[in-house]
Scaffold this active site. Structure first.
Site, PDB file in Angstrom:
ATOM      1  N   ASP A 189       0.821  -1.218   0.000  1.00 51.18           N
ATOM      2  CA  ASP A 189       0.000   0.000   0.000  1.00 51.18           C
ATOM      3  C   ASP A 189       0.847   1.256   0.000  1.00 51.18           C
ATOM      4  O   ASP A 189       0.648   2.152   0.836  1.00 51.18           O
ATOM      5  CB  ASP A 189      -0.969  -0.038   1.187  1.00 51.18           C
ATOM      6  CG  ASP A 189      -1.758  -1.345   1.230  1.00 51.18           C
ATOM      7  OD1 ASP A 189      -1.202  -2.364   1.678  1.00 51.18           O
ATOM      8  OD2 ASP A 189      -2.901  -1.357   0.755  1.00 51.18           O
TER       9      ASP A 189
ATOM     10  N   ASP B 217      -1.164  -3.020  -3.997  1.00 54.51           N
ATOM     11  CA  ASP B 217      -1.501  -1.594  -3.987  1.00 54.51           C
ATOM     12  C   ASP B 217      -0.236  -0.751  -4.135  1.00 54.51           C
ATOM     13  O   ASP B 217       0.405  -0.368  -3.155  1.00 54.51           O
ATOM     14  CB  ASP B 217      -2.317  -1.204  -2.747  1.00 54.51           C
ATOM     15  CG  ASP B 217      -3.790  -1.565  -2.913  1.00 54.51           C
ATOM     16  OD1 ASP B 217      -4.160  -2.111  -3.975  1.00 54.51           O
ATOM     17  OD2 ASP B 217      -4.564  -1.284  -1.993  1.00 54.51           O
TER      18      ASP B 217
ATOM     19  N   ASN C 182      -6.251  -4.472  -4.767  1.00 58.63           N
ATOM     20  CA  ASN C 182      -7.498  -4.041  -5.406  1.00 58.63           C
ATOM     21  C   ASN C 182      -7.295  -2.788  -6.247  1.00 58.63           C
ATOM     22  O   ASN C 182      -8.007  -2.572  -7.229  1.00 58.63           O
ATOM     23  CB  ASN C 182      -8.587  -3.807  -4.356  1.00 58.63           C
ATOM     24  CG  ASN C 182      -8.133  -2.908  -3.224  1.00 58.63           C
ATOM     25  OD1 ASN C 182      -7.053  -3.107  -2.675  1.00 58.63           O
ATOM     26  ND2 ASN C 182      -8.947  -1.935  -2.877  1.00 58.63           N
TER      27      ASN C 182
ATOM     28  N   HIS D 211      -2.637  -9.766  -0.976  1.00 62.13           N
ATOM     29  CA  HIS D 211      -3.025  -8.403  -0.605  1.00 62.13           C
ATOM     30  C   HIS D 211      -3.996  -8.355   0.579  1.00 62.13           C
ATOM     31  O   HIS D 211      -3.715  -7.748   1.606  1.00 62.13           O
ATOM     32  CB  HIS D 211      -3.618  -7.667  -1.807  1.00 62.13           C
ATOM     33  CG  HIS D 211      -3.874  -6.219  -1.509  1.00 62.13           C
ATOM     34  ND1 HIS D 211      -2.864  -5.360  -1.142  1.00 62.13           N
ATOM     35  CD2 HIS D 211      -5.016  -5.487  -1.480  1.00 62.13           C
ATOM     36  CE1 HIS D 211      -3.377  -4.160  -0.912  1.00 62.13           C
ATOM     37  NE2 HIS D 211      -4.678  -4.210  -1.104  1.00 62.13           N
TER      38      HIS D 211
ATOM     39  N   HIS E 216     -11.640  -3.145   6.108  1.00 60.24           N
ATOM     40  CA  HIS E 216     -11.505  -4.371   5.298  1.00 60.24           C
ATOM     41  C   HIS E 216     -11.646  -5.643   6.126  1.00 60.24           C
ATOM     42  O   HIS E 216     -10.924  -6.618   5.913  1.00 60.24           O
ATOM     43  CB  HIS E 216     -10.156  -4.374   4.572  1.00 60.24           C
ATOM     44  CG  HIS E 216      -9.937  -3.175   3.730  1.00 60.24           C
ATOM     45  ND1 HIS E 216     -10.753  -2.830   2.693  1.00 60.24           N
ATOM     46  CD2 HIS E 216      -8.982  -2.207   3.800  1.00 60.24           C
ATOM     47  CE1 HIS E 216     -10.323  -1.713   2.141  1.00 60.24           C
ATOM     48  NE2 HIS E 216      -9.259  -1.307   2.801  1.00 60.24           N
TER      49      HIS E 216
ATOM     50  N   HIS F 222      -3.289  -4.146   2.369  1.00 61.57           N
ATOM     51  CA  HIS F 222      -4.714  -3.766   2.301  1.00 61.57           C
ATOM     52  C   HIS F 222      -5.152  -2.938   3.505  1.00 61.57           C
ATOM     53  O   HIS F 222      -5.765  -1.891   3.343  1.00 61.57           O
ATOM     54  CB  HIS F 222      -5.568  -5.021   2.130  1.00 61.57           C
ATOM     55  CG  HIS F 222      -6.921  -4.776   1.532  1.00 61.57           C
ATOM     56  ND1 HIS F 222      -7.148  -3.837   0.535  1.00 61.57           N
ATOM     57  CD2 HIS F 222      -8.132  -5.364   1.786  1.00 61.57           C
ATOM     58  CE1 HIS F 222      -8.442  -3.874   0.213  1.00 61.57           C
ATOM     59  NE2 HIS F 222      -9.048  -4.768   0.947  1.00 61.57           N
TER      60      HIS F 222
HETATM   61 FE   LIG Z   1      -5.996  -2.491  -0.892  1.00 59.08          FE
END
Ligand SMILES: [Fe+2]
Length: 411
Positions: A131, A158, A192, A271, A281, A308
């Site tokens: 991320d 990410d 994502n 992830h 999440h 994530h």
């Molecule tokens: Fe993510």
């Protein structure tokens, strides 16, 4: 006055070809250079040129400016609405010696870069964080990673946060990470934010080609590789994972081939975390956990890293929501810089050992076939005093996790 005018005209006429030449040169200069592992003793060099005619070639050698090796590769590009990518070149080079600095030049032009190949034996050190994004906190994370040497960078998804409509953010991300990613192999898996509307993973796959062919995977979204004595599996949270899926079948076959004599350590990255006590999440990884957890458990995977959730959390050894001495340790390491997850709530699972919503990265230093040291470094910490640390023992050395009636190969 006439003479001055004539002089200026002649000077401009003389300079014009050079001005246009300089412009051409910058278009053919390599940008966004990064390197990745590409099968035994090989590395893949990726670079982008505005000029689509530039050859996909990398010259390399062990001394600055002396390129005894030369390899050719392939290139690709893509468009999306008004955006046109540059030419994205991938060139696989080798065989290379381990633990060695190589100097290289891309596209027959531009500046010289250098990278160090990872060692072939222990110790080996991984820097890990997901991320990343491209914020001032990303800058802080990257500069802290750079301040202490490592062999391989692992990124559990990410990357650029480009989104389908902001494709140029892929380019700015490539430039942002180049100082690090051109010097050490960067191994990534998708999050994502790599998905993108209508162009499923097209930008990600075009720019971050990973050794999936080399690890017999049909997809760039999941693959594996060996470094020193560590077998690392990169899984895809955003592609099919049920027991009939290609990814599941590939993972089963990949884990079955692992020889714990040659690679005593098995590490997995994905992830979306399978275990997570943050409100953010919360159950995003649950379907995948239910589908694949028994595969990792049976293979006695040592550690699972995820991103994530934009913070840090470390779990005990776990299997099926219970503490289990033969299950993997789960670590969320998603505080790369994009933003922060909400603070963790007071009431939490007994399986969770340490959790904090702060920016920072992790280090897995594998000392030998039995011992490894994990440390988590907040961006505000000094390298010598990490926010969390502990020693791990490889499950390959734990006789109680390998029933005597069944050999390691059978499990
Ligand atoms: Fe993510």
């Amino acid at each position: 006055m006439k003479l001055l005018g004539l002089f200026l005209c002649v000077t401009l006429l003389f300079l014009c070809p050079f001005i246009s030449q300089a412009d051409d040169d910058s278009k053919s200069d390599p940008q966004q250079v990064h390197v990745s592992l590409a099968g035994k003793d090989h590395m893949r060099v990726t670079f982008i040129t505005e000029d689509k005619e530039v050859e996909s070639v990398v010259e390399y050698g062990k001394q600055p400016g002396k390129y005894v090796g030369k390899a050719f590769g392939e290139s690709t590009n893509y468009g999306y609405l008004y955006y046109e990518s540059g030419e994205i070149h991938h060139v696989k080079i080798g065989p290379l010696q381990s633990n060695t600095i190589y100097y290289y030049r891309c596209g027959g032009n531009g500046p010289e870069f250098s990278f160090k190949t990872p060692p072939s034996t222990f110790p080996v050190e991984f820097a890990i964080v997901g991320d990343l994004g491209q914020t001032e906190w990303t800058d802080a994370t990257l500069s802290q990673i750079k301040s202490q040497d490592y062999d391989v960078f692992l990124l559990p998804g990410d990357l650029a946060y480009a989104g389908s409509l902001s494709q140029s953010l892929w380019d700015s991300f490539g430039s942002l990470v180049e100082p690090l990613a051109s010097q050490r192999p960067w191994m990534v898996t998708e999050g994502n934010h790599e998905k993108e509307f209508y162009i499923n993973f097209r930008s990600y796959n075009a720019r971050w080609k990973m050794p999936h062919t080399e690890s017999l995977s049909d997809s760039n979204l999941y693959y594996s590789f060996d470094v020193a004595g560590v077998h690392t599996v990169m899984l895809g949270s955003y592609t099919d994972f049920d027991s009939y899926s290609d990814q599941y079948q590939w993972l089963e076959a990949d884990l079955a081939k692992v020889d714990r004599e040659t690679t005593p350590w098995v590490v997995v990255l994905m992830h979306a975390p399978w275990y997570n006590t943050n409100e953010a999440h919360k159950s995003d990884g649950e379907k995948m956990r239910k589908a694949m957890e028994s595969l990792l458990y049976s293979a006695r995977v040592d550690v699972v890293f995820a991103g994530h959730v934009h913070g840090y959390e470390r779990f005990k050894r776990v299997y099926n929501n219970k503490a289990d001495p033969c299950g993997p340790i789960y670590i969320t390491i998603g505080g790369g810089g994009r933003s922060l997850a909400p603070p963790f709530k007071k009431h939490h699972s007994k399986l969770s050992v340490y959790r904090e919503s702060s920016y920072g990265h992790g280090r897995l230093k594998v000392i030998d076939g039995k011992r490894a040291h994990w440390s988590w470094h907040r961006n505000t910490d000094s390298n010598s005093s990490p926010g969390d640390e502990f020693w791990l023992e490889s499950l390959s050395a734990s006789s109680s996790c390998w029933p005597s009636s069944r050999s390691k190969d059978e499990l």
